[in-house]
Design an enzyme around this catalytic site. Structure first.
Site, mmCIF file in Angstrom:
data_model
loop_
_atom_site.group_PDB
_atom_site.id
_atom_site.type_symbol
_atom_site.label_atom_id
_atom_site.label_comp_id
_atom_site.label_asym_id
_atom_site.label_seq_id
_atom_site.Cartn_x
_atom_site.Cartn_y
_atom_site.Cartn_z
ATOM 1 N N LYS A 11 12.352 -14.697 -2.400
ATOM 2 C CA LYS A 11 11.377 -13.964 -3.211
ATOM 3 C C LYS A 11 10.453 -13.145 -2.323
ATOM 4 C CE LYS A 11 11.091 -17.263 -7.031
ATOM 5 N NZ LYS A 11 10.180 -18.088 -7.843
ATOM 6 N N GLU A 50 12.672 -20.620 -1.498
ATOM 7 C CA GLU A 50 12.383 -21.934 -2.087
ATOM 8 C C GLU A 50 13.613 -22.417 -2.830
ATOM 9 O OE1 GLU A 50 8.886 -21.051 -4.476
ATOM 10 O OE2 GLU A 50 10.112 -20.499 -6.201
ATOM 11 N N LYS A 51 13.606 -23.681 -3.182
ATOM 12 C CA LYS A 51 14.692 -24.291 -3.950
ATOM 13 C C LYS A 51 14.855 -23.527 -5.268
ATOM 14 C CE LYS A 51 17.706 -27.498 -4.932
ATOM 15 N NZ LYS A 51 18.948 -27.469 -4.121
ATOM 16 N N HIS A 104 13.226 -10.975 -18.551
ATOM 17 C CA HIS A 104 11.804 -11.169 -18.206
ATOM 18 C C HIS A 104 10.846 -10.600 -19.252
ATOM 19 C CE1 HIS A 104 13.271 -12.721 -14.469
ATOM 20 N NE2 HIS A 104 13.900 -11.603 -14.209
ATOM 21 N N ASN A 119 -0.983 -15.188 -12.714
ATOM 22 C CA ASN A 119 -1.290 -13.869 -13.277
ATOM 23 C C ASN A 119 -2.803 -13.768 -13.424
ATOM 24 O OD1 ASN A 119 1.497 -13.246 -13.645
ATOM 25 N ND2 ASN A 119 1.488 -14.632 -15.374
ATOM 26 N N ARG A 166 -4.762 -11.675 -15.059
ATOM 27 C CA ARG A 166 -5.171 -10.768 -16.151
ATOM 28 C C ARG A 166 -5.205 -11.537 -17.468
ATOM 29 N NH1 ARG A 166 0.394 -10.287 -15.292
ATOM 30 N NH2 ARG A 166 1.559 -10.932 -17.145
HETATM 31 C C1 MV4 Z 1 12.587 -19.024 -10.062
HETATM 32 C C2 MV4 Z 1 13.687 -19.425 -10.838
HETATM 33 C C3 MV4 Z 1 14.364 -20.569 -10.445
HETATM 34 N N1 MV4 Z 1 13.984 -21.231 -9.322
HETATM 35 N N2 MV4 Z 1 12.241 -19.728 -8.972
HETATM 36 C C4 MV4 Z 1 11.655 -15.025 -12.502
HETATM 37 C C5 MV4 Z 1 10.382 -14.292 -12.654
HETATM 38 C C6 MV4 Z 1 9.477 -14.770 -11.603
HETATM 39 N N3 MV4 Z 1 8.190 -15.009 -12.161
HETATM 40 C C7 MV4 Z 1 10.087 -16.023 -11.073
HETATM 41 N N4 MV4 Z 1 11.371 -16.148 -11.706
HETATM 42 C C8 MV4 Z 1 12.158 -17.212 -11.482
HETATM 43 N N5 MV4 Z 1 11.855 -17.944 -10.383
HETATM 44 C C9 MV4 Z 1 12.936 -20.810 -8.628
HETATM 45 N N6 MV4 Z 1 12.568 -21.491 -7.521
HETATM 46 C C10 MV4 Z 1 14.009 -18.698 -11.983
HETATM 47 C C11 MV4 Z 1 13.246 -17.576 -12.310
HETATM 48 C C12 MV4 Z 1 13.634 -16.903 -13.537
HETATM 49 C C13 MV4 Z 1 12.800 -16.932 -14.654
HETATM 50 C C14 MV4 Z 1 11.560 -17.548 -14.637
HETATM 51 C C15 MV4 Z 1 10.735 -17.546 -15.748
HETATM 52 C C16 MV4 Z 1 11.169 -16.944 -16.923
HETATM 53 C C17 MV4 Z 1 12.388 -16.331 -16.969
HETATM 54 C C18 MV4 Z 1 13.219 -16.308 -15.847
HETATM 55 C C19 MV4 Z 1 14.458 -15.689 -15.917
HETATM 56 C C20 MV4 Z 1 15.261 -15.663 -14.810
HETATM 57 C C21 MV4 Z 1 14.836 -16.273 -13.618
#
Ligand code: MV4
Length: 448
Positions: free
Chosen positions: A158, A200-201, A235, A290, A292
């Site tokens: 990320k 991260e995991k 998203h 966030n 906001r």
């Molecule tokens: C993740 C994840 C799985 N594992 N982190 C997507 C948006 C961003 N805010 C972080 N996201 C994710 N991070 C880890 N370690 C899966 C997502 C993710 C996701 C998270 C929240 C809502 C929808 C999503 C759709 C795809 C992936």
């Protein structure tokens, strides 16, 4: 208290802020683009100032023009709403330099929490649970490979400056790690001017749960419980609710308290949301913060009785929070549907155009936050959300039935909206049982 504020936003959230300001006896000044010249919300503001043409880069994102309007209109403060400049620390800093209060956190708190590496460090320091992974920006691929081997694949790469799903890479083995890291670094540098990335995991099949928090300038911070925002596509959230169904209230209380500890330690003032993923065991892992007001704030208002927008205006005027944590009680269940002008059968294609019919639903426990009316022309320049339908019920079952009825009552013509899909979801056995994850909507849409 302020006597006059400027609203650097448009649509339903501009109207929401006008309503909050009015109840506090504060005058409002709206800035608008030529594409929004007949925006219905402008009629409710005390003054409206055109700041440029339709493209947001020429109007709602122009710091110079917004500050000029604020100076001309002689306002005390600016509310940024969501999107546009709401999480731009540079804008918050310019406001401070111009002696205009930014209704939100300090630029320092915003910048710190906006850097996901710094934010994760703050989380660890205040016992907010996070995914295991690198504790600083990746410098050497060997170090990243070592961390990945420790936590086990799959891992996710990320960008520190990313958010909302931009610039992420899922990596299943060490062989794919090097190129994922270097391409993520390049993409992050180009997109955000900051190439820092971390790993991260990676968690599959999670739910998205977020904690609403409020802080003031006197060192107080509280939480307003959580929202579930699992029903989303690419998203973009479609349905949100509070409280989150089927979570362990003890675990939730511990995590929510840690989230308020974190924003207190960050000297945060205003409204913030701490986002988490929830795994199958009911354990939380923080994703990001966030800084906001969020689109989905009304579900929290409905179950807590607190007007979050009024509260954020009060704290930025220097008032202390009017509530202690023990004053915050959860009452019933609230659900929100974001009503988007989109054709869900054609890839959610935006549907700009003029509304000939707009009949919102009503009755007990029904709230509609919208700037749309019959005769309103949806401009093509901005996001396609034309309103939010929020219902409150004694429990989740009542809220779902109330939402189904309200969606049936809602008449919008001639453009296509997300209403038929949301209506179907109210009858969907997985939604009803809250047996879902962040991918279930996309799976459901693929099947049809
Ligand atoms: C993740 C994840 C799985 N594992 N982190 C997507 C948006 C961003 N805010 C972080 N996201 C994710 N991070 C880890 N370690 C899966 C997502 C993710 C996701 C998270 C929240 C809502 C929808 C999503 C759709 C795809 C992936």
């Amino acid at each position: 208290m302020f006597s006059r504020i400027l609203i650097a936003n448009r649509g339903e959230i501009a109207l929401r802020i006008i309503r909050a300001a009015r109840e506090l006896g504060i005058e409002t000044v709206c800035v608008y683009s030529t594409a929004d010249a007949d925006g219905p919300w402008l009629k409710y503001a005390d003054e409206a100032i055109c700041i440029g043409p339709g493209p947001a880069t020429e109007s709602y994102l122009r710091i110079d023009r917004i500050i000029s309007a604020a100076e001309v209109a002689n306002v005390d403060a600016i509310h940024p709403g969501y999107g546009f400049l709401a999480e731009n620390a540079h804008f918050a800093e310019i406001c401070r330099d111009c002696h205009i209060e930014f209704i939100g956190p300090s630029p320092e708190a915003m910048a710190m929490l906006g850097d996901k590496i710094a934010c994760k460090k703050m989380a660890r320091d205040t016992k907010v649970p996070v995914f295991p992974g690198s504790e600083s920006a990746i410098e050497e691929i060997e170090d990243a490979a070592k961390v990945a081997a420790e936590i086990g694949y799959p891992v996710i790469v990320k960008a520190a400056a990313g958010g909302g799903g931009r610039g992420m890479r899922i990596v299943h083995n060490e062989g794919a790690l090097r190129s994922a890291i270097s391409s993520a670094q390049q993409e992050a540098q180009a997109a955000f001017g900051n190439g820092a990335v971390y790993i991260e995991k990676f968690l599959e099949n999670a739910r998205h749960v977020e904690i609403q928090v409020l802080g003031d300038r006197h060192g107080n911070a509280i939480h307003l419980f959580e929202r579930d925002c699992t029903t989303q596509r690419r998203h973009q959230k479609l349905i949100e609710e509070s409280p989150a169904p089927g979570i362990d209230p003890k675990k939730r209380d511990v995590v929510a308290k840690s989230a308020s500890d974190m924003i207190r330690k960050a000297k945060y003032s205003g409204a913030a949301t701490v986002e988490f993923l929830l795994d199958g065991k009911g354990d939380f892992y923080m994703l990001e913060v966030n800084t906001r007001i969020q689109v989905e704030h009304p579900v929290t208002e409905m179950v807590t009785g607190i007007d979050i927008v009024k509260e954020m205006i009060r704290v930025s005027a220097g008032e202390p929070l009017r509530f202690k944590q023990r004053d915050i009680k959860l009452n019933g269940h609230a659900i929100e549907c974001r009503i988007n002008a989109e054709d869900t059968e054609r890839g959610f294609m935006p549907q700009p155009g003029t509304l000939t019919t707009f009949v919102p639903p009503g009755g007990p426990g029904v709230r509609v936050d919208t700037h749309a009316r019959a005769g309103y022309r949806i401009p093509p320049n901005y996001d396609s959300m034309i309103g939010k339908l929020i219902v409150h019920g004694a429990d989740r079952t009542e809220a779902i039935r109330r939402m189904a009825g309200a969606l049936d009552e809602f008449i919008i013509e001639p453009i296509k909206t997300t209403i038929p899909l949301q209506r179907k979801l109210m009858d969907n056995p997985n939604f009803i049982k809250a047996d879902f994850d962040i991918h279930y909507l996309e799976r459901l849409l693929k099947k049809e």
